[in-house]
Design a protein around this motif. Structure first.
Motif, PDB file in Angstrom:
ATOM      1  N   CYS A 158       0.964 -12.173   8.112  1.00 22.80           N
ATOM      2  CA  CYS A 158      -0.102 -12.417   7.308  1.00 22.80           C
ATOM      3  C   CYS A 158      -0.267 -13.872   6.682  1.00 22.80           C
ATOM      4  O   CYS A 158       0.620 -14.683   6.484  1.00 22.80           O
ATOM      5  N   PRO A 159      -1.395 -14.460   6.915  1.00 27.44           N
ATOM      6  CA  PRO A 159      -1.544 -16.040   6.590  1.00 27.44           C
ATOM      7  C   PRO A 159      -1.274 -16.158   5.107  1.00 27.44           C
ATOM      8  O   PRO A 159      -1.035 -17.178   4.754  1.00 27.44           O
ATOM      9  N   ASN A 160      -1.457 -15.145   4.343  1.00 32.45           N
ATOM     10  CA  ASN A 160      -1.106 -15.299   2.710  1.00 32.45           C
ATOM     11  C   ASN A 160       0.327 -15.107   2.361  1.00 32.45           C
ATOM     12  O   ASN A 160       0.600 -14.997   1.226  1.00 32.45           O
ATOM     13  N   ALA A 187       1.667 -13.362  -2.026  1.00 34.96           N
ATOM     14  CA  ALA A 187       0.396 -13.640  -2.392  1.00 34.96           C
ATOM     15  C   ALA A 187      -0.606 -12.375  -2.195  1.00 34.96           C
ATOM     16  O   ALA A 187      -0.021 -11.183  -2.042  1.00 34.96           O
ATOM     17  N   ASN A 188      -1.755 -12.485  -2.370  1.00 34.71           N
ATOM     18  CA  ASN A 188      -2.778 -11.170  -2.301  1.00 34.71           C
ATOM     19  C   ASN A 188      -3.125 -10.833  -0.952  1.00 34.71           C
ATOM     20  O   ASN A 188      -3.123 -11.745   0.110  1.00 34.71           O
ATOM     21  N   CYS A 189      -3.555  -9.721  -0.703  1.00 33.10           N
ATOM     22  CA  CYS A 189      -4.474  -9.292   0.510  1.00 33.10           C
ATOM     23  C   CYS A 189      -5.781  -9.830   0.566  1.00 33.10           C
ATOM     24  O   CYS A 189      -6.542  -9.766  -0.389  1.00 33.10           O
ATOM     25  N   SER A 190      -6.166 -10.260   1.681  1.00 37.26           N
ATOM     26  CA  SER A 190      -7.566 -10.693   1.824  1.00 37.26           C
ATOM     27  C   SER A 190      -8.012  -9.913   2.879  1.00 37.26           C
ATOM     28  O   SER A 190      -9.073 -10.433   3.566  1.00 37.26           O
ATOM     29  N   ASN A 191      -7.525  -8.712   3.309  1.00 35.21           N
ATOM     30  CA  ASN A 191      -8.119  -7.769   4.163  1.00 35.21           C
ATOM     31  C   ASN A 191      -8.616  -8.176   5.448  1.00 35.21           C
ATOM     32  O   ASN A 191      -9.630  -8.041   5.861  1.00 35.21           O
ATOM     33  N   ILE A 192      -7.761  -9.022   6.261  1.00 33.57           N
ATOM     34  CA  ILE A 192      -7.999  -9.719   7.384  1.00 33.57           C
ATOM     35  C   ILE A 192      -7.281  -8.919   8.613  1.00 33.57           C
ATOM     36  O   ILE A 192      -8.020  -8.963   9.719  1.00 33.57           O
ATOM     37  N   GLU A 197      -4.370  -8.818  10.107  1.00 32.42           N
ATOM     38  CA  GLU A 197      -3.343  -9.297  10.851  1.00 32.42           C
ATOM     39  C   GLU A 197      -2.107  -8.395  10.948  1.00 32.42           C
ATOM     40  O   GLU A 197      -1.228  -8.132  11.602  1.00 32.42           O
TER      41      GLU A 197
END
Lengths: 257, 229
Positions: A169-171, A212-217, A219
């Motif tokens: 995850c990028p986050n 951090a948060n999920c941004s629904n991307i 990965e």
């Protein structure tokens, strides 16, 4: 085949760490990725050098202990594969591979490629208990479970807690892991009495650990060796939102004891 | 770490968690999306006649309660949307202090990874857009007349650097909506193996139509299709 590895070497949690280059000749295509690292480590030990530390346990793809980034992909990026189940036949002579530990503030490096995933344990612990009778084993089919719910619960329960979702995850979000754990019990009758409390406690603990948060991307879904679906995140979001709006202080009048 | 029998209510409130902030973003996003649709439909009347769009502008101003109600709702939505995204952005920065030497993103869309770029660009556009056509203080290319929306638009877009900025901003809005429109369902707890892929397709079509509709206005002006009266 001969490989060139760039490996993250870090003596301990305090050390700054950096990438080291290793030439690894004589790699057999039948080796697993971890066996290839075992061979490299044997050679390092013979030379009197410090072997590369990496997490591993069952080497059968079911324990969730192993994991590292290979060329920026968690577990190497092959569908439904943990790094211990990844075989060297997927690589070719002359390949250059970058091996890095999972990167997240909540996963501090212990040494080299080994990270501390106690934050996951604390999230699980925050989830608390489920109310089931102890003592003699209950009849297997005493509580009916809809087939679809049983399937969804089992799919979510396949999560082995390896941390690849966070790493990919990028986050550095742990939403897929937490989603799997919340969904797993949310689909079962045994999980209902504590369902709201569990969603609140696990999501709060997830934030306290610094995920951090999920941004629904998506990965995480692609990286998950157990192919957990993004759907579990929606389920845990729904449970959390509902629980947050229905949460209230305990009543002191009457009540069920 | 005892089993959490009684959660203290004041522990982490709804909006203090990442899921709560995302829910705030989704709900305010829906409101802003509704505005974008309404705004586009209103603007497209410029293709009908100068009188039509000028009359439309008068109508909007004729009921101040509704106008200011909408403006205040939008302002609050924008503020909450930005506040939540900024708080989450900081959380994300803190969550991975040491970056990867190599990181490959294989399954996510470009739009989804660049929300924190497309968002601020759209914000910069909105600020300029207000100064340009609402307050008329930065209106190069011609005179600004509060009661002649039609001419303001035509003169405004005849100045090509402004038109170019509008077009770029609308492409950014397209990216932002493409991810945001389906993502808000996931955030608010709706995900389905059949309907979610359709939502994604719908989001793509809606985002492209909105951007194309908005872009058609400066393009029509630059092409000389719409002339000042």
């Amino acid at each position: 085949m001969k490989l060139t590895l760039h490996v993250w070497r870090q003596k301990n949690a305090q050390d700054r760490g950096r990438m080291f280059r290793y030439e690894v000749p004589g790699v057999n295509e039948h080796m697993s990725f971890l066996e290839m690292l075992d061979v490299l480590n044997e050679r390092l030990i013979e030379k009197g050098e410090d072997p590369i530390a990496f997490d591993h346990d069952c080497r059968e793809g079911i324990c969730g202990m192993c994991g590292m980034m290979i060329n920026g992909k968690a577990h190497g990026g092959f569908k439904g594969t943990t790094v211990c189940q990844l075989h060297m036949r997927h690589f070719k002579d002359g390949d250059e591979l970058y091996l890095e530990p999972w990167r997240a503030a909540a996963f501090p490096v212990i040494k080299d490629l080994a990270v501390n995933r106690s934050s996951f344990d604390r999230i699980i612990a925050a989830g608390g208990f489920i109310s089931v009778p102890t003592g003699s084993a209950p009849d297997g089919n005493a509580i009916p479970v809809r087939k679809l719910d049983a399937d969804l619960a089992m799919d979510a329960a396949a999560c082995i807690g390896c941390g690849a979702c966070v790493a990919a995850c990028p986050n550095s979000a742990a939403a897929l892991f937490v989603g799997a754990k919340i969904s797993h019990l949310a689909h079962l009758p045994q999980g209902q009495p504590e369902r709201d409390r569990r969603a609140l406690a696990m999501i709060r603990q997830m934030n306290r650990e610094g995920f951090a948060n999920c941004s629904n991307i998506g990965e995480c879904e692609a990286a998950c060796p157990k192919e957990i679906k993004l759907e579990v995140i929606a389920q845990s979001n729904a449970d959390y939102i509902k629980a947050a709006f229905t949460e209230r202080p305990e009543t002191a009048i009457g009540g069920a004891g | 770490m005892s089993a959490t029998a009684n959660l203290p209510l004041d522990e982490l409130r709804f909006w203090e968690t990442s899921v709560g902030k995302k829910a705030v973003m989704a709900v305010t996003g829906v409101l802003l999306f509704g505005f974008v649709i309404a705004h586009l439909l209103g603007n497209l009347q410029i293709f009908e006649s100068p009188e039509k769009i000028n009359h439309y502008a008068e109508t909007l101003r004729s009921v101040p309660v509704l106008l200011w109600g909408a403006r205040i709702t939008l302002l609050i939505s924008v503020c909450l949307h930005i506040w939540a995204s900024f708080a989450l952005w900081r959380l994300q920065r803190a969550a991975r202090p040491i970056p990867y030497v190599k990181k490959s993103n294989t399954h996510s869309t470009y739009a989804s990874r660049t929300m924190m770029w497309s968002g601020p660009i759209v914000l910069a556009f909105v600020i300029y857009h207000l100064l340009h056509f609402t307050f008329g203080v930065v209106h190069p290319g011609g005179p600004f007349d509060k009661h002649n929306v039609y001419n303001n638009v035509v003169y405004g877009f005849q100045f090509w650097p402004v038109s170019l900025f509008y077009i770029v901003a609308m492409i950014m809005l397209c990216y932002h909506l493409y991810h945001g429109l389906w993502s808000m369902f996931q955030t608010l707890g709706f995900s389905h193996p059949v309907y979610t892929p359709w939502l994604q397709r719908l989001a793509k079509v809606a985002a492209i139509l909105i951007a194309a509709g908005n872009i058609s206005i400066p393009v029509a002006v630059l092409a000389g299709f719409i002339k000042p009266v």
